[in-house]
Write a protein that holds these residues in place. Sequence first.
Motif, PDB file in Angstrom:
ATOM      1  N   PHE A 298       1.202  -1.544   0.084  1.00  0.00           N
ATOM      2  CA  PHE A 298       0.018   0.012  -0.539  1.00  0.00           C
ATOM      3  C   PHE A 298       0.566   0.768   0.097  1.00  0.00           C
ATOM      4  N   SER A 302       0.915   4.320  -2.945  1.00  0.00           N
ATOM      5  CA  SER A 302       0.405   4.980  -2.700  1.00  0.00           C
ATOM      6  C   SER A 302       1.464   6.418  -3.520  1.00  0.00           C
ATOM      7  N   VAL A 341      -5.807   8.638   0.205  1.00  0.00           N
ATOM      8  CA  VAL A 341      -6.669   7.649   1.092  1.00  0.00           C
ATOM      9  C   VAL A 341      -6.806   5.689   0.611  1.00  0.00           C
ATOM     10  N   VAL A 342      -5.297   5.076  -0.391  1.00  0.00           N
ATOM     11  CA  VAL A 342      -4.468   4.011  -0.374  1.00  0.00           C
ATOM     12  C   VAL A 342      -4.062   4.065   0.072  1.00  0.00           C
ATOM     13  N   ILE A 345      -6.245   3.246   3.661  1.00  0.00           N
ATOM     14  CA  ILE A 345      -7.111   1.174   3.191  1.00  0.00           C
ATOM     15  C   ILE A 345      -5.596   1.122   3.479  1.00  0.00           C
ATOM     16  N   ARG A 348      -5.646   0.337   7.266  1.00  0.00           N
ATOM     17  CA  ARG A 348      -6.514  -0.394   8.087  1.00  0.00           C
ATOM     18  C   ARG A 348      -6.828  -1.797   7.605  1.00  0.00           C
ATOM     19  N   VAL A 349      -6.119  -2.307   6.492  1.00  0.00           N
ATOM     20  CA  VAL A 349      -6.487  -3.545   6.029  1.00  0.00           C
ATOM     21  C   VAL A 349      -5.454  -4.353   7.453  1.00  0.00           C
TER      22      VAL A 349
END
Length: 366
Positions: A298, A302, A341-342, A345, A348-349
């Motif tokens: 990620f 990003s 945003v990426v 994410i 969060r993952v």
Amino acid sequence: MTTLVVCVDRDNDIGRKAGVTPPITGWEAVRSLVIDVGLAEPEATGVNSLLESLRVTRELRDEGEEAVVAVLSGSSENAITADRAIAAQVDTLIERYEPTQSIVVIDSVDDERVVPIIESRLQVDAVDRVIVRQTRDIESTYYLLKQFLADEELRTTVLVPLGIGLLLIPILLFWFSPAVALGGVAALLGLGVLYKGLGVDEQIGSISEWSRELLYSGRVAVVTYVAALGLTVVGLFVGALGVSETGGTDPGLFAVAAFVHHSIPWLALAAVTAGTGRLLDELLVAETVQTPYLNLPFGLLSVGIVVRGFTGYVFESQLVVGSAVLTPAQRLVCYIIAGVVVSLIGVRVTTLLEQWTMRGAVDQQN
């Protein structure tokens, strides 16, 4: 009390020239040996060491001590054979004369290595090293060169680049000017020194060992690394095509921006592919993944999105691209938001996977 005065000839240079079998003992035998060696090679340093042995023996006898002079010769085959031969001769002399101490006469650093062998069998009171005054610097230089040439690593590091440079000088002088030829040879020698000084050879060796371990282990990263390498090559090719499409008349910074703009999607995809392979290997081997490995794909994606936005702003602000819905500044803001945003994410993952892993560990304990 008997003192054994021994003249050491480790490489059997004296015995080979005089044609005698060691050990040679006795005043008359050693004095005759001096004449034989001197007639065979007058400039040999062995003559001086033999004369020094006789001089020391005479001084000891003049002082009322019982002294025996002897010449020990090794072998020219190799160092181990020479040292064993000298050790056997020392044992023979000890058994024959039963000395209580000894004085060792040597004429080189190589002969000095025999002193511990004699000292392990007989007390050594003194070591008398004979050096001809006129040849002290020559002998020291010769010994250093001999030690240098005996070191395989130093030979390959220094002599090989030097030899290649000397061979290239006449070739380059035939085709180019002396300045270009000497500059090319100096650059070659500089690369050789940097190659060894920076440890590039060790790094290349570690890369080959790491690749071999990956192939033998059957990890997923083998496939993803190959795919990442292919994507990298494609990205560089696409970036070069993007620069060529500008017509080659643009400033240098603009050409760099064009190259990065066209190649960054492929390079980012290559980085994400390699990071994903590493992540899968951690999952398969350890059944749990550390946070850096989870965030890696990620984070790389990003970063690629944000870099694409900045290069697009510079690149597209200087080109006519037709009617556009968003201005370059608006598109840059969108890219930055997408990168953030990426990244969120990914965080969060990562959090969800860590919670799921901890919950599974607690269930197994219960």
